[in-house]
Structure formats: structure tokens, C-alpha cells
Motif scaffolding. Structure first.
Motif, PDB file in Angstrom:
ATOM      1  N   LYS A  55      45.100 -15.883  -9.287  1.00  0.00           N
ATOM      2  CA  LYS A  55      45.255 -16.437  -9.022  1.00  0.00           C
ATOM      3  C   LYS A  55      46.095 -17.742 -10.958  1.00  0.00           C
ATOM      4  CE  LYS A  55      40.406 -17.526  -9.685  1.00  0.00           C
ATOM      5  NZ  LYS A  55      39.206 -17.713 -10.119  1.00  0.00           N
ATOM      6  N   GLN A  58      49.578 -17.872  -8.274  1.00  0.00           N
ATOM      7  CA  GLN A  58      49.687 -19.151  -7.557  1.00  0.00           C
ATOM      8  C   GLN A  58      49.903 -20.221  -8.830  1.00  0.00           C
ATOM      9  OE1 GLN A  58      45.140 -18.905  -6.135  1.00  0.00           O
ATOM     10  NE2 GLN A  58      45.943 -19.662  -4.517  1.00  0.00           N
ATOM     11  N   THR A  59      49.522 -19.750 -10.360  1.00  0.00           N
ATOM     12  CA  THR A  59      50.170 -20.789 -11.615  1.00  0.00           C
ATOM     13  C   THR A  59      51.307 -20.736 -11.480  1.00  0.00           C
ATOM     14  OG1 THR A  59      47.785 -20.143 -12.596  1.00  0.00           O
ATOM     15  CG2 THR A  59      49.949 -20.657 -13.720  1.00  0.00           C
ATOM     16  N   PRO A  62      53.440 -22.560  -7.682  1.00  0.00           N
ATOM     17  CA  PRO A  62      51.999 -23.499  -7.398  1.00  0.00           C
ATOM     18  C   PRO A  62      52.444 -23.939  -5.978  1.00  0.00           C
ATOM     19  CG  PRO A  62      53.752 -24.251  -8.901  1.00  0.00           C
ATOM     20  CD  PRO A  62      53.706 -22.658  -9.157  1.00  0.00           C
ATOM     21  N   LYS A  65      49.378 -22.547  -3.754  1.00  0.00           N
ATOM     22  CA  LYS A  65      47.709 -22.570  -4.130  1.00  0.00           C
ATOM     23  C   LYS A  65      47.275 -23.035  -3.284  1.00  0.00           C
ATOM     24  CE  LYS A  65      47.719 -24.047  -8.893  1.00  0.00           C
ATOM     25  NZ  LYS A  65      47.372 -23.590  -9.387  1.00  0.00           N
ATOM     26  N   GLN A  66      47.289 -23.448  -2.141  1.00  0.00           N
ATOM     27  CA  GLN A  66      46.099 -23.072  -0.898  1.00  0.00           C
ATOM     28  C   GLN A  66      46.273 -22.336  -0.347  1.00  0.00           C
ATOM     29  OE1 GLN A  66      44.646 -26.307  -0.879  1.00  0.00           O
ATOM     30  NE2 GLN A  66      46.230 -26.841  -2.408  1.00  0.00           N
TER      31      GLN A  66
END
Length: 154
Positions: A55, A58-59, A62, A65-66
Motif C-alpha cells: 500500500k 502504491q502511494t 500510483p 494502484k490497480q
């Protein structure tokens, strides 16, 4: 199984920093502190590959994110693996930078050093120690130049 404090985990990072800062504060005559094992273990590429780190990754990245958490780093594309590796480098760099700055605030005379692998093993270790020296985060490096033990040489 290897155990380690993951610098991407905020609680682990705070715990490790609290120990370093306590030592720097309680022992004002201390000459120095050396980082050892300030890297991700290289024998297990999946160390740090967990939901919390994913997480955070992914921040910071980005475009991923998927993508769900891979079961293994071997399932990553080359570009994803490169970015994941850089994420881990950044976690270690931030730990060294923050910890060193905080220790120097407590004891400006403290020498901060690191035991490092001398070869460019960033892919395996995520240990970009050249930048630590260049940025003034550490004052000395101690290269770990081990040689294999040869019992027949006795």
C-alpha cells in the motif's frame, strides 16, 4: 526464516530509531555508532513484500494502484521489479538519513559508520552507501570484505 526490522514499517522504524537515540542520549562520551545489517536480506527476495508495504509502495508509485500484491517478486514485470527495488532503497536511505540526523542533534561529535558490502549489490541489498557518505549521513564505511574459509589451508 530470517527475521529483520523492516524500515518501511513505521513501528519498526520508530522502534529501531528509539534505541539508537536512547544510546546517543544516555552515553554522551560514546565515540560512535555503527549501522550493521542496514539493508534488506539478500537471501530472500520476498522480504518486505507484504500488504502494508505494498500500500505504501502504491502511494509512492500510483501507476501500480490497480495491481494486487504479488505472491513473489518473481511474478513482477521488469519495470515493476525495478520500481519495487527503488522503493526498498528509499526506505533504507530514509532510515539512515533520519536516524543519523536525529543522533547528531543529540550528540554532534558522534561518529556514525556503517558496515557495508563493497560491491555494487544494490539489486540484492538495497544498500546505496555511496549516497550515505556523499550526503553526510555517515562519516565512515567499513567494507565487509570477507573471504571464504578454507579449512585445508591450516
Amino acid at each position: 526464516h530470517d527475521l529483520f526490522l523492516d524500515p518501511a514499517n513505521p513501528q519498526a522504524k520508530a522502534f529501531a530509531q528509539s534505541i539508537l537515540l536512547e544510546i546517543a542520549a544516555k552515553y554522551p562520551d560514546l565515540d560512535g555508532i555503527q549501522y550493521d545489517y542496514i539493508r534488506y536480506p539478500f537471501k530472500n527476495e520476498n522480504m518486505g513484500l507484504n500488504q502494508n508495504n505494498w500500500k505504501l509502495f502504491q502511494t509512492e508509485y500510483p501507476r501500480y494502484k490497480q495491481i494486487g500484491l504479488p505472491e513473489s517478486s518473481k511474478q513482477m514485470s521488469a519495470s515493476l521489479n525495478k520500481d519495487w527495488n527503488q522503493f526498498k532503497v528509499t526506505q533504507i536511505d530514509e532510515f539512515v538519513s533520519e536516524s543519523s540526523r536525529k543522533m547528531k542533534l543529540i550528540n554532534p561529535a558522534l561518529t556514525i559508520s556503517a558496515a557495508v558490502f563493497p560491491l555494487d549489490l544494490n539489486k540484492a541489498l538495497r544498500q546505496e552507501w555511496k549516497g550515505w557518505i556523499e550526503n553526510g549521513w555517515i562519516g565512515r564505511i567499513n567494507p565487509m570484505t570477507y573471504v571464504p574459509h578454507d579449512a585445508s589451508a591450516r
